[in-house]
Design a protein around this motif. Sequence first.
Motif, PDB file in Angstrom:
ATOM      1  N   SER A 120      74.078 -29.515  32.576  1.00  0.00           N
ATOM      2  CA  SER A 120      72.936 -29.225  31.695  1.00  0.00           C
ATOM      3  C   SER A 120      72.372 -30.525  31.112  1.00  0.00           C
ATOM      4  O   SER A 120      71.162 -30.675  30.984  1.00  0.00           O
ATOM      5  CB  SER A 120      73.318 -28.234  30.599  1.00  0.00           C
ATOM      6  N   VAL A 121      73.255 -31.477  30.784  1.00  0.00           N
ATOM      7  CA  VAL A 121      72.779 -32.771  30.296  1.00  0.00           C
ATOM      8  C   VAL A 121      71.928 -33.442  31.383  1.00  0.00           C
ATOM      9  O   VAL A 121      70.853 -33.992  31.127  1.00  0.00           O
ATOM     10  CB  VAL A 121      73.975 -33.699  29.942  1.00  0.00           C
ATOM     11  N   LEU A 122      72.431 -33.371  32.616  1.00  0.00           N
ATOM     12  CA  LEU A 122      71.720 -34.018  33.717  1.00  0.00           C
ATOM     13  C   LEU A 122      70.392 -33.324  34.020  1.00  0.00           C
ATOM     14  O   LEU A 122      69.397 -33.985  34.323  1.00  0.00           O
ATOM     15  CB  LEU A 122      72.611 -34.054  34.960  1.00  0.00           C
ATOM     16  N   ARG A 123      70.388 -31.993  33.892  1.00  0.00           N
ATOM     17  CA  ARG A 123      69.110 -31.286  34.094  1.00  0.00           C
ATOM     18  C   ARG A 123      68.097 -31.717  33.033  1.00  0.00           C
ATOM     19  O   ARG A 123      66.920 -31.904  33.319  1.00  0.00           O
ATOM     20  CB  ARG A 123      69.314 -29.773  34.050  1.00  0.00           C
ATOM     21  N   GLY A 124      68.607 -31.911  31.813  1.00  0.00           N
ATOM     22  CA  GLY A 124      67.728 -32.357  30.730  1.00  0.00           C
ATOM     23  C   GLY A 124      67.110 -33.718  31.020  1.00  0.00           C
ATOM     24  O   GLY A 124      66.070 -34.067  30.468  1.00  0.00           O
ATOM     25  N   ARG A 125      67.751 -34.498  31.898  1.00  0.00           N
ATOM     26  CA  ARG A 125      67.227 -35.832  32.204  1.00  0.00           C
ATOM     27  C   ARG A 125      66.732 -35.926  33.645  1.00  0.00           C
ATOM     28  O   ARG A 125      66.636 -37.028  34.200  1.00  0.00           O
ATOM     29  CB  ARG A 125      68.333 -36.866  31.968  1.00  0.00           C
ATOM     30  N   SER A 126      66.438 -34.791  34.251  1.00  0.00           N
ATOM     31  CA  SER A 126      66.199 -34.799  35.703  1.00  0.00           C
ATOM     32  C   SER A 126      65.046 -35.730  36.102  1.00  0.00           C
ATOM     33  O   SER A 126      65.063 -36.289  37.200  1.00  0.00           O
ATOM     34  CB  SER A 126      65.984 -33.393  36.239  1.00  0.00           C
ATOM     35  N   ALA A 127      64.075 -35.951  35.208  1.00  0.00           N
ATOM     36  CA  ALA A 127      62.967 -36.849  35.566  1.00  0.00           C
ATOM     37  C   ALA A 127      63.452 -38.294  35.734  1.00  0.00           C
ATOM     38  O   ALA A 127      62.792 -39.105  36.380  1.00  0.00           O
ATOM     39  CB  ALA A 127      61.883 -36.792  34.494  1.00  0.00           C
ATOM     40  N   ASP A 128      64.612 -38.603  35.159  1.00  0.00           N
ATOM     41  CA  ASP A 128      65.123 -39.983  35.217  1.00  0.00           C
ATOM     42  C   ASP A 128      66.334 -40.123  36.148  1.00  0.00           C
ATOM     43  O   ASP A 128      67.019 -41.142  36.124  1.00  0.00           O
ATOM     44  CB  ASP A 128      65.534 -40.447  33.816  1.00  0.00           C
ATOM     45  N   VAL A 129      66.620 -39.098  36.939  1.00  0.00           N
ATOM     46  CA  VAL A 129      67.782 -39.168  37.850  1.00  0.00           C
ATOM     47  C   VAL A 129      67.308 -39.559  39.246  1.00  0.00           C
ATOM     48  O   VAL A 129      66.396 -38.939  39.788  1.00  0.00           O
ATOM     49  CB  VAL A 129      68.533 -37.810  37.913  1.00  0.00           C
ATOM     50  N   ARG A 130      67.934 -40.587  39.831  1.00  0.00           N
ATOM     51  CA  ARG A 130      67.568 -41.044  41.171  1.00  0.00           C
ATOM     52  C   ARG A 130      68.797 -41.049  42.065  1.00  0.00           C
ATOM     53  O   ARG A 130      69.899 -41.344  41.599  1.00  0.00           O
ATOM     54  CB  ARG A 130      67.037 -42.489  41.146  1.00  0.00           C
ATOM     55  N   GLY A 131      68.610 -40.751  43.349  1.00  0.00           N
ATOM     56  CA  GLY A 131      69.711 -40.864  44.309  1.00  0.00           C
ATOM     57  C   GLY A 131      69.450 -42.036  45.232  1.00  0.00           C
ATOM     58  O   GLY A 131      68.421 -42.069  45.902  1.00  0.00           O
ATOM     59  N   ILE A 132      70.338 -43.001  45.243  1.00  0.00           N
ATOM     60  CA  ILE A 132      70.198 -44.150  46.157  1.00  0.00           C
ATOM     61  C   ILE A 132      71.487 -44.248  46.979  1.00  0.00           C
ATOM     62  O   ILE A 132      72.565 -44.493  46.440  1.00  0.00           O
ATOM     63  CB  ILE A 132      69.969 -45.470  45.383  1.00  0.00           C
TER      64      ILE A 132
END
Length: 485
Positions: free
Chosen positions: A238-250
């Motif tokens: 849920s924390v990560l969903r709250g920041r989903s605009a700032d999550v990147r996969g490299i």
Amino acid sequence: MHIVFAASECVPFAKTGGLADVVGALPPELVKLGHEVTVYLPLYAGVERHIEGEWKYAIRSITIPFEYYNRFAGIVDGGKRAGVQYYFMDCPELFDREELYGPKGGEFPNNWERFGLYCRAVLEAAKLLGVPEIFHVHDWQAALIPVYLRTTYAADPQLGRAGTVLTIHNAGYQGWFPPPTTERLLFPWDLFTMDKLEQFDTFNFLKGGLIYSDILTTVSRKYAEEIQTPEFGEKLDSVLRGRSADVRGILNGVDYAKWDPATDKHLAARFSPEDLSGKAACREDLLHAFGMEHVGPATPIIGIVSRFAAQKGFDLVEQIAPLLVDRDVAVLALGSGEPRYEKFFRDWAFWHKANVGVQIRYDDSLAHKIEAGSDMFLMPSRYEPCGLNQIYSLKYGAVPVVRATGGLDDTIEEWDAEKGTGTGFKFGGYSAAGLMTAIDRALAAFQDKSGWKRLMLNGMARNYSWEQPAREYAAVYKEVAGRRN
Ligand code: ADP
């Protein structure tokens, strides 16, 4: 741009897993792109034998405020390698130990203090040795750096403008500690709330990093999506969903200077897509290493190199073990870790000597031989943030059989015999039946020699070097620096 890397592992100094490979390989690539990179690591026992040249301190003593007394740390100048500056936090009472995190896979009880103070020491050292545009911090051990930066050091005129990037290499490890950790690391109690550092009444290092970092990255595109779901989020989804605009996969790269069968010094013979003939000698050498010379040339070899941890899916292998030894295959496994899986593999090899060989230890040279001598490589992971071994396997013509999760899903494409496309075999749901059918598809494909050669060559042609990921990280740093200005 100047980037400071903070992490608890980095090859060649200290390694327990893939984190060390990334922190070792990415900085030199960034230097090639014109960036300045400084890496801060704890000075564990044994690290000093990897430090070249004269032993010197960059800072004799920095003061780290702590509870009712202060701690003092030196910063050892590890010099430059491939353009990257290395510094080591010398605080013997915290780090002068052989194990990084605890004895035999366990945890030191004061890991909160060891890594909490390490984070603060990096910030204090940076003030004296150079404040970067970006602090790129890795996993829970370094995750308090963004927290300190935006709270305790928020008004610091030197540090205030620095941006932060946190890379999650494995969300399964978060650094959970009792609530008093808050005040013992000199944070105000109002940080110990659900929307900040508190989680299920524990002080959670990684969660703090997720809240306070400017951008969050993880090591494959698929894992970046997965960790935002309850199945993979390890209770931080849920924390990560709250920041989903700032999550990147490299996606991680790999080091082909070490992992290329055309140049690999560990092998009995070298081979390449242009000349595969050396692979037969590698097979013989591998069978010899396991005392399994009786395995005939028509029998496919399935290789395994892994930590034996629940994450890696060996409970599925345990379930299909009786079926697998009825097939015409040889399974050769190298690994160590949880006693439960060590026992399973030992017993399996004991009862099925004709088909199964196992070595319980960490052995880099044997890992190379397994990649080179195997026909298939098995990774049925429950979850896999990136995974390196399947990428090595592609290069070595050991066709990966994997669960379609995280980096395994991103790097392996299902073989299509009609079109001649694809690089391996995948199964979706976490089930023994799924694993068995994927292996059976691989065994069937192995019977068609020309198709199998195409499949091997498809994988060997893939390129996962660090150039592309380094460019992607550089773009993330630029974005963060732009926001901070
Ligand atoms: P993780 O970081 O989760 O352990 P990765 O696939 O990302 O998994 O990286 C594992 C690395 O550790 C690879 O370089 C692999 O070759 C190596 N490795 C794991 N177990 C062993 C072992 N028993 N012997 C030699 N190398 C190993």
